[in-house]
Design a protein around this motif. Structure first.
Motif: not given
Length: 425
Positions: A177, A179, A182, A221, A225, A228-231, A234, A318
């Protein structure tokens, strides 16, 4: 919508409680940064600009930091004849980068100091290299950058814009992912509470009514979810993602052949730890093998130990997603908020070199003694770029740029060019 609303009270609590938390934050800072008689170079665990962490600074929890070192003069006046091979550089290649700096200066308070030079540079009609040399000599004064010990040699490394393979949906082989920032990552300016802490910022998160350090790389990691932030995307390779975080920006090719750009957006506030240095200390490789290519080779040969190695660096970066403009030739935006120019932009320590300023660099090509002397523009920064005579050379995008950047660890000298009024008294 409900998830977004559920986070609002936490942010509001952080804002309302800033004064009440000041003592906690300061204690946290001093505990992290001031318990050693000689504080480490680089970032504190929770703050990117920390006077307590300057080399030589001392402090005990609950006590203010003492001045790091007596004031010294990092800029020494120089003559144009001091710049080696100044007359040999084709300055036409540096002009577009200089004009990018001018775009940034026009939006900043220092614009009056740079306005004359920038406007005259923009008005030059297809200038020759000789005409540009005359222009710079007429509008700027060179200043030799010197270290606190009086020396003028420093470290020059390289970086580049990597290419990764990725997808907007998770599925083999795209399992790593990328990221975005967040929503629970707090930025707190302690200068708003205590004026003597001006420019001191903390990154952290709320835990109850206390601010604690943000999650480490290992915690982020693990796959939870909530940490951490939004994905954003990938990608297919954890090692390439790790080096993307070190480089600060990169491109991702999607399955349909299209490409998007990832740009640095934030970091978790923990200090950067070199995994190459760690491998050398463990006896896994020699110092001359500890390049980007050498580390990647080790990772391929030791897949079961890779996570443990990567998590030895607690910092996590990020990203934000950006469209690629201007074709393949335009670099990512640096700290100056203008596109970087391959082989003409450098990252510097802005405490000593003004962002946007021209810098004449005298060094050698990666892993050789072949001179590399040219006019560069200070258009980026980096957490590992600390010190007066310190530069990170932007090589651009592609495999050749990756090869050059990965091998570059040279000695060099730097002269910053400043217009009248911008130079120190």
């Amino acid at each position: 919508m409900l998830k977004s609303q559920s986070r609002t009270p936490r942010k509001a609590l952080a804002a309302r409680s800033l004064g009440a938390l000041a003592a906690t934050l300061l204690t946290l800072l001093l505990t992290a940064c001031g318990t050693k008689s000689e504080a480490p170079k680089g970032d504190c665990p929770v703050c990117p600009t920390c006077p307590v962490c300057e080399p030589g600074a001392t402090a005990r929890p609950g006590e203010p930091a003492q001045p790091a070192t007596p004031a010294f003069k990092p800029l020494q006046p120089a003559r144009w004849s001091d710049l080696p091979a100044w007359s040999d550089d084709d300055l036409r290649a540096a002009l577009p980068a200089f004009l990018q700096s001018c775009r940034a200066f026009a939006k900043r308070p220092q614009w009056p100091l740079w306005r004359t030079a920038c406007e005259q540079a923009q008005a030059l009609p297809s200038p020759s290299s000789a005409a540009l040399r005359s222009f710079f000599e007429s509008h700027f004064q060179p200043w030799l950058l010197t270290n606190p010990d009086g020396s003028s040699d420093g470290l020059v490394t390289g970086y580049y814009e990597p290419l990764l393979r990725g997808s907007r949906t998770r599925g083999t082989p795209y399992l790593e992912a990328v990221l975005g920032p967040p929503p629970d990552l707090l930025h707190i300016d302690l200068g708003a509470v205590q004026p003597e802490l001006k420019n001191l910022r903390l990154r952290g998160r709320l835990q109850g009514n206390k601010v604690v350090p943000y999650y480490t790389r290992a915690e982020i990691t693990r796959g939870d979810q909530s940490k951490g932030g939004r994905v954003l995307l990938w990608v297919d390779d954890p090692v390439e993602l790790f080096f993307l975080q070190i480089q600060g920006s990169g491109r991702v090719r999607l399955p349909d052949g299209s490409m998007t750009r990832l740009a640095f957006a934030d970091q978790n506030g923990h200090p950067y730890q070199s995994i190459g240095k760690l491998l050398v200390e463990r006896g896994e490789m020699s110092l001359d093998q500890a390049s980007m290519q050498g580390i990647k080779q080790w990772a391929r040969a030791n897949p079961t130990r890779l996570s443990e190695l990567l998590n030895a660096n607690p910092r996590y970066v990020f990203f934000s997603e950006q469209a690629i403009k201007g074709g393949d030739g335009e670099g990512p935006n640096g700290a100056l908020a203008v596109p970087l120019t391959a082989e003409r932009s450098i990252a510097v320590d802005p405490r000593h070199v003004p962002l946007g300023a021209p810098v004449f660099l005298s060094t050698t090509r990666p892993s050789t003694s072949t001179p590399l002397r040219r006019l560069m523009l200070a258009q980026d920064t980096g957490s590992a770029i600390r010190g007066v005579v310190r530069a990170d050379f932007f090589w651009g995008f592609g495999e050749q740029a990756a090869t050059e950047a990965g091998r570059m660890k040279q000695e060099g000298k730097m002269w910053v060019l400043l217009p009248p009024g911008a130079a120190p008294e």
